[in-house]
Write a protein that holds these residues in place. Structure first.
Motif, PDB file in Angstrom:
ATOM      1  N   GLN A   2     -35.575  -6.803 -45.748  1.00  0.00           N
ATOM      2  CA  GLN A   2     -34.600  -6.598 -46.814  1.00  0.00           C
ATOM      3  C   GLN A   2     -34.855  -5.304 -47.570  1.00  0.00           C
ATOM      4  OE1 GLN A   2     -34.277  -9.837 -49.595  1.00  0.00           O
ATOM      5  NE2 GLN A   2     -32.573  -8.930 -50.719  1.00  0.00           N
ATOM      6  N   GLN A   3     -36.115  -4.945 -47.753  1.00  0.00           N
ATOM      7  CA  GLN A   3     -36.439  -3.716 -48.481  1.00  0.00           C
ATOM      8  C   GLN A   3     -36.012  -2.465 -47.730  1.00  0.00           C
ATOM      9  OE1 GLN A   3     -40.649  -4.869 -48.938  1.00  0.00           O
ATOM     10  NE2 GLN A   3     -40.406  -4.541 -51.128  1.00  0.00           N
ATOM     11  N   ASP A   4     -35.814  -2.586 -46.426  1.00  0.00           N
ATOM     12  CA  ASP A   4     -35.407  -1.428 -45.623  1.00  0.00           C
ATOM     13  C   ASP A   4     -33.905  -1.168 -45.661  1.00  0.00           C
ATOM     14  OD1 ASP A   4     -37.700  -0.235 -44.447  1.00  0.00           O
ATOM     15  OD2 ASP A   4     -37.930  -1.988 -43.174  1.00  0.00           O
ATOM     16  N   LEU A   5     -33.142  -2.182 -46.074  1.00  0.00           N
ATOM     17  CA  LEU A   5     -31.694  -2.087 -45.948  1.00  0.00           C
ATOM     18  C   LEU A   5     -31.029  -1.933 -47.306  1.00  0.00           C
ATOM     19  CD1 LEU A   5     -31.168  -4.964 -43.341  1.00  0.00           C
ATOM     20  CD2 LEU A   5     -31.555  -2.536 -42.896  1.00  0.00           C
ATOM     21  N   ASP A   6     -29.913  -1.214 -47.303  1.00  0.00           N
ATOM     22  CA  ASP A   6     -29.123  -1.148 -48.529  1.00  0.00           C
ATOM     23  C   ASP A   6     -28.454  -2.491 -48.766  1.00  0.00           C
ATOM     24  OD1 ASP A   6     -26.155  -1.017 -47.439  1.00  0.00           O
ATOM     25  OD2 ASP A   6     -27.342   0.354 -46.202  1.00  0.00           O
ATOM     26  N   ALA A   7     -27.973  -2.705 -49.972  1.00  0.00           N
ATOM     27  CA  ALA A   7     -27.435  -4.005 -50.359  1.00  0.00           C
ATOM     28  C   ALA A   7     -26.261  -4.430 -49.482  1.00  0.00           C
ATOM     29  CB  ALA A   7     -27.012  -3.975 -51.826  1.00  0.00           C
ATOM     30  N   ALA A   8     -25.384  -3.491 -49.147  1.00  0.00           N
ATOM     31  CA  ALA A   8     -24.204  -3.835 -48.352  1.00  0.00           C
ATOM     32  C   ALA A   8     -24.597  -4.294 -46.950  1.00  0.00           C
ATOM     33  CB  ALA A   8     -23.256  -2.643 -48.271  1.00  0.00           C
ATOM     34  N   THR A   9     -25.550  -3.579 -46.331  1.00  0.00           N
ATOM     35  CA  THR A   9     -25.980  -3.945 -44.983  1.00  0.00           C
ATOM     36  C   THR A   9     -26.706  -5.286 -44.996  1.00  0.00           C
ATOM     37  OG1 THR A   9     -26.184  -1.615 -44.354  1.00  0.00           O
ATOM     38  CG2 THR A   9     -27.330  -3.216 -42.973  1.00  0.00           C
ATOM     39  N   TRP A  10     -27.521  -5.510 -46.023  1.00  0.00           N
ATOM     40  CA  TRP A  10     -28.218  -6.789 -46.122  1.00  0.00           C
ATOM     41  C   TRP A  10     -27.238  -7.949 -46.264  1.00  0.00           C
ATOM     42  CZ3 TRP A  10     -32.524  -8.991 -44.886  1.00  0.00           C
ATOM     43  CH2 TRP A  10     -32.892 -10.212 -45.465  1.00  0.00           C
ATOM     44  N   THR A  11     -26.188  -7.738 -47.030  1.00  0.00           N
ATOM     45  CA  THR A  11     -25.173  -8.784 -47.191  1.00  0.00           C
ATOM     46  C   THR A  11     -24.481  -9.066 -45.869  1.00  0.00           C
ATOM     47  OG1 THR A  11     -24.805  -8.185 -49.510  1.00  0.00           O
ATOM     48  CG2 THR A  11     -23.043  -9.396 -48.401  1.00  0.00           C
ATOM     49  N   TRP A  49     -23.946 -12.562 -40.993  1.00  0.00           N
ATOM     50  CA  TRP A  49     -24.076 -12.744 -39.536  1.00  0.00           C
ATOM     51  C   TRP A  49     -25.080 -13.845 -39.225  1.00  0.00           C
ATOM     52  CZ3 TRP A  49     -28.301 -12.381 -36.324  1.00  0.00           C
ATOM     53  CH2 TRP A  49     -28.030 -12.466 -34.953  1.00  0.00           C
ATOM     54  N   ALA A  50     -26.234 -13.827 -39.910  1.00  0.00           N
ATOM     55  CA  ALA A  50     -27.268 -14.831 -39.666  1.00  0.00           C
ATOM     56  C   ALA A  50     -26.761 -16.231 -39.996  1.00  0.00           C
ATOM     57  CB  ALA A  50     -28.518 -14.503 -40.480  1.00  0.00           C
ATOM     58  N   ASP A  51     -26.016 -16.368 -41.089  1.00  0.00           N
ATOM     59  CA  ASP A  51     -25.460 -17.670 -41.468  1.00  0.00           C
ATOM     60  C   ASP A  51     -24.497 -18.179 -40.405  1.00  0.00           C
ATOM     61  OD1 ASP A  51     -26.933 -17.647 -43.805  1.00  0.00           O
ATOM     62  OD2 ASP A  51     -25.264 -16.967 -45.070  1.00  0.00           O
ATOM     63  N   ARG A  52     -23.658 -17.276 -39.889  1.00  0.00           N
ATOM     64  CA  ARG A  52     -22.689 -17.686 -38.864  1.00  0.00           C
ATOM     65  C   ARG A  52     -23.385 -18.162 -37.591  1.00  0.00           C
ATOM     66  NH1 ARG A  52     -20.128 -12.851 -40.368  1.00  0.00           N
ATOM     67  NH2 ARG A  52     -20.813 -11.842 -38.428  1.00  0.00           N
ATOM     68  N   ASN A  53     -24.571 -17.626 -37.333  1.00  0.00           N
ATOM     69  CA  ASN A  53     -25.270 -17.932 -36.088  1.00  0.00           C
ATOM     70  C   ASN A  53     -26.445 -18.884 -36.269  1.00  0.00           C
ATOM     71  OD1 ASN A  53     -24.174 -16.020 -33.755  1.00  0.00           O
ATOM     72  ND2 ASN A  53     -24.128 -14.852 -35.678  1.00  0.00           N
ATOM     73  N   GLY A  54     -26.605 -19.415 -37.483  1.00  0.00           N
ATOM     74  CA  GLY A  54     -27.677 -20.369 -37.725  1.00  0.00           C
ATOM     75  C   GLY A  54     -29.056 -19.788 -37.521  1.00  0.00           C
ATOM     76  N   LEU A  55     -29.235 -18.513 -37.834  1.00  0.00           N
ATOM     77  CA  LEU A  55     -30.515 -17.835 -37.613  1.00  0.00           C
ATOM     78  C   LEU A  55     -31.201 -17.589 -38.951  1.00  0.00           C
ATOM     79  CD1 LEU A  55     -32.142 -16.518 -35.228  1.00  0.00           C
ATOM     80  CD2 LEU A  55     -31.174 -14.351 -36.000  1.00  0.00           C
ATOM     81  N   PRO A  56     -32.384 -18.135 -39.190  1.00  0.00           N
ATOM     82  CA  PRO A  56     -33.077 -17.902 -40.463  1.00  0.00           C
ATOM     83  C   PRO A  56     -33.667 -16.497 -40.524  1.00  0.00           C
ATOM     84  CG  PRO A  56     -34.435 -19.240 -38.998  1.00  0.00           C
ATOM     85  CD  PRO A  56     -33.112 -19.060 -38.300  1.00  0.00           C
TER      86      PRO A  56
END
Length: 311
Positions: A108-117, A122-129
């Motif tokens: 998360q620290q590597d990504l800007d806020a928009a990309t993290w969102t 994407w992770a939520d849609r694919n059930g990936l923690p």
């Protein structure tokens, strides 16, 4: 993401444990795929260049007679990475070791806020923690997105053209080799700077958000042997929007491969070689095909089903 990603052969073995299961493909194709196949010749021997789709479906086989003839004519088969390294039990460990962070930061620290969102969505849609990937480099997350998207659309790495010819060469007793070492390929990924790694995640998310239609379009372009369509779909946008990433994963590697391919042409023998690499590496002015043509070699498209004059 799709064929844009030339690193799938190395990454598949260690990422598929987290990828979605590919769906069965029972549809019978109307036609045999038209190959992206070129023959490069000098005075006494030839190199066949075959553009691969790294994940395919059962309906993509059998291959064309042109491809079968090129394999039969070749005394040796070359790949991006040799079968010995690709099939080594050490490969997943090498990849995971390279991907683990040593700087104490999180994804998360590597990504800007928009990309993290976007990544969270994407992770939520694919059930990936995402917590499972917190201590990995961003490039590893980008590759995971790409491969999961393709496998859940029914494309199978076990059926990829690279794997097909690795098995075929083994069965025929033909010697094989790699154009680069697995550690070199991993090093290209692990050596990306922060900007390039963020670009890889952004590009992967962009393709994922386009959904299955984008991958299906590119897969069909590959089946049609549509070099221009694949270039426009795979590389043109990347070159324009992510030039540093394009240079690192495509141009620099093509430049390193060309002398090794030329060596197969300049050796004092009549042995021919089949080279199977991701289709991206053969297309456009930065591709291996045009680089060899510019160095004076005779280069012709081998395609019985293509229109006269196709290159």
């Amino acid at each position: 993401m799709n064929l844009r990603n030339p690193f799938k052969p190395v990454l598949l073995g260690c990422l598929l444990a987290t990828a979605a299961t590919a769906t069965a493909d029972t549809a019978k194709p109307a036609e045999i795929p038209v190959p992206l196949l070129w023959k490069v010749s000098d005075a006494d021997n030839a190199v066949y260049l075959l553009g691969s789709f790294h994940l395919l479906k059962p309906s993509d086989y059998p291959l064309s007679k042109d491809v079968d003839a090129a394999f039969a004519d070749a005394e040796r088969v070359m790949f991006e990475v040799s079968p010995e390294e690709m099939q080594s039990p050490a490969m997943p460990q090498l990849m995971m070791q390279a991907a683990l962070r040593t700087d104490g930061k999180t994804l998360q620290q590597d990504l800007d806020a928009a990309t993290w969102t976007r990544l969270q969505a994407w992770a939520d849609r694919n059930g990936l923690p995402l917590a499972s990937f917190a201590m990995f480099e961003p490039w590893f997350m980008g590759m995971t997105i790409s491969i999961m998207e393709m496998t859940k659309q029914g494309l199978d790495p076990k059926l990829g053209l690279d794997n097909h010819f690795m098995e075929k060469a083994r069965a025929a007793g033909k010697p094989t080799a790699g154009l680069e070492r697995a550690q070199d390929q991993i090093g290209v990924l692990d050596g990306m700077d922060a900007v390039e790694q963020r670009q890889l995640i952004a590009e992967s998310l962009e393709q994922a958000e386009k959904g299955s239609l984008e991958t299906e379009r590119l897969h069909e372009s590959w089946r049609r042997g549509d070099a221009e369509g694949l270039w426009n779909g795979m590389a043109a946008d990347m070159k324009r929007e992510y030039p540093r990433l394009y240079q690192r994963i495509n141009v620099d590697r093509n430049d390193a491969w060309v002398p090794k391919i030329r060596q197969r042409l300049t050796e004092p023998s009549s042995d021919d070689t089949l080279v199977v690499v991701g289709a991206l590496h053969l297309l456009g002015k930065d591709g291996v095909v045009e680089k060899l043509r510019a160095q004076g070699y005779t280069v012709e498209r081998v395609c019985s089903a293509c229109k006269a004059g196709a290159r």
